[in-house]
Design a protein around this motif. Structure first.
Motif, PDB file in Angstrom:
ATOM      1  N   PRO A   1       0.802  -1.226   0.000  1.00 46.65           N
ATOM      2  CA  PRO A   1       0.000   0.000   0.000  1.00 46.65           C
ATOM      3  C   PRO A   1       0.836   1.279   0.000  1.00 46.65           C
ATOM      4  O   PRO A   1       0.463   2.265  -0.634  1.00 46.65           O
ATOM      5  CB  PRO A   1      -0.828  -0.105   1.281  1.00 46.65           C
ATOM      6  N   GLU A   2       1.966   1.278   0.687  1.00 47.89           N
ATOM      7  CA  GLU A   2       2.795   2.479   0.739  1.00 47.89           C
ATOM      8  C   GLU A   2       3.379   2.814  -0.634  1.00 47.89           C
ATOM      9  O   GLU A   2       3.386   3.962  -1.055  1.00 47.89           O
ATOM     10  CB  GLU A   2       3.933   2.314   1.760  1.00 47.89           C
ATOM     11  N   ALA A   3       3.873   1.795  -1.333  1.00 46.27           N
ATOM     12  CA  ALA A   3       4.449   2.020  -2.666  1.00 46.27           C
ATOM     13  C   ALA A   3       3.381   2.489  -3.647  1.00 46.27           C
ATOM     14  O   ALA A   3       3.626   3.380  -4.461  1.00 46.27           O
ATOM     15  CB  ALA A   3       5.113   0.744  -3.167  1.00 46.27           C
TER      16      ALA A   3
ATOM     17  N   PHE B   1       0.896   6.863  -6.645  1.00 46.20           N
ATOM     18  CA  PHE B   1      -0.308   7.650  -6.911  1.00 46.20           C
ATOM     19  C   PHE B   1      -0.048   9.134  -6.707  1.00 46.20           C
ATOM     20  O   PHE B   1      -0.494   9.967  -7.507  1.00 46.20           O
ATOM     21  CB  PHE B   1      -1.455   7.178  -6.018  1.00 46.20           C
ATOM     22  N   LEU B   2       0.679   9.491  -5.645  1.00 50.67           N
ATOM     23  CA  LEU B   2       0.979  10.900  -5.402  1.00 50.67           C
ATOM     24  C   LEU B   2       1.840  11.504  -6.506  1.00 50.67           C
ATOM     25  O   LEU B   2       1.637  12.660  -6.897  1.00 50.67           O
ATOM     26  CB  LEU B   2       1.665  11.072  -4.045  1.00 50.67           C
ATOM     27  N   PHE B   3       2.791  10.746  -7.031  1.00 52.21           N
ATOM     28  CA  PHE B   3       3.626  11.247  -8.122  1.00 52.21           C
ATOM     29  C   PHE B   3       2.798  11.462  -9.389  1.00 52.21           C
ATOM     30  O   PHE B   3       2.954  12.473 -10.071  1.00 52.21           O
ATOM     31  CB  PHE B   3       4.803  10.312  -8.399  1.00 52.21           C
ATOM     32  N   VAL B   4       1.924  10.529  -9.707  1.00 53.23           N
ATOM     33  CA  VAL B   4       1.088  10.681 -10.897  1.00 53.23           C
ATOM     34  C   VAL B   4       0.121  11.850 -10.716  1.00 53.23           C
ATOM     35  O   VAL B   4      -0.080  12.656 -11.634  1.00 53.23           O
ATOM     36  CB  VAL B   4       0.333   9.378 -11.209  1.00 53.23           C
ATOM     37  N   LEU B   5      -0.455  11.962  -9.542  1.00 53.82           N
ATOM     38  CA  LEU B   5      -1.372  13.073  -9.266  1.00 53.82           C
ATOM     39  C   LEU B   5      -0.657  14.418  -9.358  1.00 53.82           C
ATOM     40  O   LEU B   5      -1.146  15.353  -9.998  1.00 53.82           O
ATOM     41  CB  LEU B   5      -2.006  12.911  -7.883  1.00 53.82           C
ATOM     42  N   GLY B   6       0.520  14.510  -8.774  1.00 55.63           N
ATOM     43  CA  GLY B   6       1.285  15.756  -8.841  1.00 55.63           C
ATOM     44  C   GLY B   6       1.736  16.094 -10.251  1.00 55.63           C
ATOM     45  O   GLY B   6       1.718  17.258 -10.657  1.00 55.63           O
ATOM     46  N   ALA B   7       2.117  15.060 -11.007  1.00 53.62           N
ATOM     47  CA  ALA B   7       2.553  15.291 -12.384  1.00 53.62           C
ATOM     48  C   ALA B   7       1.390  15.657 -13.292  1.00 53.62           C
ATOM     49  O   ALA B   7       1.593  16.209 -14.363  1.00 53.62           O
ATOM     50  CB  ALA B   7       3.258  14.053 -12.921  1.00 53.62           C
ATOM     51  N   THR B   8       0.170  15.380 -12.874  1.00 55.29           N
ATOM     52  CA  THR B   8      -1.002  15.747 -13.666  1.00 55.29           C
ATOM     53  C   THR B   8      -1.562  17.099 -13.264  1.00 55.29           C
ATOM     54  O   THR B   8      -1.894  17.923 -14.123  1.00 55.29           O
ATOM     55  CB  THR B   8      -2.090  14.666 -13.527  1.00 55.29           C
TER      56      THR B   8
ATOM     57  N   MET C   1       4.174  12.007 -19.116  1.00 51.95           N
ATOM     58  CA  MET C   1       5.415  12.037 -18.350  1.00 51.95           C
ATOM     59  C   MET C   1       5.524  10.807 -17.457  1.00 51.95           C
ATOM     60  O   MET C   1       6.606  10.269 -17.263  1.00 51.95           O
ATOM     61  CB  MET C   1       5.452  13.309 -17.496  1.00 51.95           C
ATOM     62  N   THR C   2       4.400  10.360 -16.903  1.00 49.30           N
ATOM     63  CA  THR C   2       4.432   9.236 -15.970  1.00 49.30           C
ATOM     64  C   THR C   2       4.043   7.921 -16.633  1.00 49.30           C
ATOM     65  O   THR C   2       3.892   6.921 -15.939  1.00 49.30           O
ATOM     66  CB  THR C   2       3.487   9.511 -14.790  1.00 49.30           C
TER      67      THR C   2
ATOM     68  N   MET D   1      13.183  12.848 -15.012  1.00 44.14           N
ATOM     69  CA  MET D   1      13.196  13.571 -13.731  1.00 44.14           C
ATOM     70  C   MET D   1      12.236  12.940 -12.729  1.00 44.14           C
ATOM     71  O   MET D   1      12.548  12.839 -11.540  1.00 44.14           O
ATOM     72  CB  MET D   1      12.840  15.046 -13.960  1.00 44.14           C
ATOM     73  N   ILE D   2      11.076  12.494 -13.205  1.00 46.27           N
ATOM     74  CA  ILE D   2      10.120  11.818 -12.323  1.00 46.27           C
ATOM     75  C   ILE D   2      10.744  10.548 -11.758  1.00 46.27           C
ATOM     76  O   ILE D   2      10.590  10.237 -10.575  1.00 46.27           O
ATOM     77  CB  ILE D   2       8.818  11.494 -13.083  1.00 46.27           C
ATOM     78  N   LEU D   3      11.462   9.798 -12.592  1.00 45.57           N
ATOM     79  CA  LEU D   3      12.109   8.584 -12.106  1.00 45.57           C
ATOM     80  C   LEU D   3      13.157   8.889 -11.040  1.00 45.57           C
ATOM     81  O   LEU D   3      13.277   8.153 -10.056  1.00 45.57           O
ATOM     82  CB  LEU D   3      12.748   7.829 -13.267  1.00 45.57           C
ATOM     83  N   ILE D   4      13.899   9.963 -11.210  1.00 45.29           N
ATOM     84  CA  ILE D   4      14.910  10.334 -10.220  1.00 45.29           C
ATOM     85  C   ILE D   4      14.254  10.715  -8.901  1.00 45.29           C
ATOM     86  O   ILE D   4      14.643  10.235  -7.826  1.00 45.29           O
ATOM     87  CB  ILE D   4      15.800  11.473 -10.755  1.00 45.29           C
ATOM     88  N   PHE D   5      13.225  11.578  -8.971  1.00 45.64           N
ATOM     89  CA  PHE D   5      12.546  12.001  -7.741  1.00 45.64           C
ATOM     90  C   PHE D   5      11.810  10.843  -7.068  1.00 45.64           C
ATOM     91  O   PHE D   5      11.795  10.733  -5.837  1.00 45.64           O
ATOM     92  CB  PHE D   5      11.576  13.149  -8.024  1.00 45.64           C
ATOM     93  N   ALA D   6      11.215   9.971  -7.860  1.00 47.45           N
ATOM     94  CA  ALA D   6      10.533   8.817  -7.287  1.00 47.45           C
ATOM     95  C   ALA D   6      11.526   7.861  -6.635  1.00 47.45           C
ATOM     96  O   ALA D   6      11.241   7.288  -5.581  1.00 47.45           O
ATOM     97  CB  ALA D   6       9.721   8.097  -8.356  1.00 47.45           C
ATOM     98  N   ALA D   7      12.687   7.687  -7.234  1.00 49.51           N
ATOM     99  CA  ALA D   7      13.707   6.826  -6.635  1.00 49.51           C
ATOM    100  C   ALA D   7      14.154   7.376  -5.287  1.00 49.51           C
ATOM    101  O   ALA D   7      14.361   6.622  -4.335  1.00 49.51           O
ATOM    102  CB  ALA D   7      14.902   6.677  -7.574  1.00 49.51           C
TER     103      ALA D   7
END
Length: 120
Positions: free
Chosen positions: A20-22, A27-34, A59-60, A93-99
Motif C-alpha cells: 500500500p505504501e508504494a 499515486f501521489l507522483f502521478v497526481l502531482g505530475a497531472t 510524463m508518468t 526527472m520523475i524517475l529520479i525524484f521517485a527513486a
C-alpha cells in the motif's frame, strides 16, 4: 514485447514491492505530475486538460508506448510530439525524484509488518 519484458522481471520481488505504501507514493507522483501542468496551463491561459494529458500523464507513462496509450485513450493523438518530449525529458526527472522518495521509505525506526501478527 510483453513476453520479452516478463522474462527480465523478477516476479517475486515485484509482488513484494506492491504494498500500500508504494502504491500510495506512486499515486501521489502521478497526481502531482497531472495537477502541476494543469495549474501552469491555467496561469498561461492554455488548455488545462491537454496540458494534463500531454505534459502530465505522458510524463508518468511507460515510455513511448505509454504515451501512445494515454493519447489514444484521450483521443488527442495530435499531441504526440509533446507527449514524446515530456516522456523522455520530464519522465527521467520523475524517475529520479521517485527513486529518492522510495529510498526514504520506510522511515528508519519503524518496523515493517511481515506477518498478520506483526506490530508497526
Amino acid at each position: 514485447m510483453v513476453g520479452v519484458g516478463i522474462i527480465y522481471i523478477h516476479l517475486d520481488e515485484f509482488i513484494k514491492a506492491l504494498n500500500p505504501e508504494a502504491l500510495f507514493i506512486s499515486f501521489l507522483f502521478v497526481l502531482g505530475a497531472t495537477v502541476g501542468p494543469m495549474l501552469f496551463a491555467k496561469m498561461f491561459k492554455f488548455n488545462a486538460v491537454e496540458s494534463a494529458v500531454s505534459a502530465g500523464l505522458c510524463m508518468t507513462a511507460q515510455g513511448g508506448s505509454g504515451a501512445i496509450a494515454v493519447l489514444g485513450a484521450s483521443e488527442r493523438m495530435n499531441l504526440m510530439p509533446f507527449g514524446q518530449i515530456t516522456c523522455r525529458i520530464a519522465g527521467s526527472m520523475i524517475l529520479i525524484f521517485a527513486a529518492i522518495a522510495f529510498a526514504q521509505w520506510p522511515p528508519e525506526g519503524n518496523e515493517i509488518v511481515t506477518n498478520l501478527g506483526g506490530v508497526l
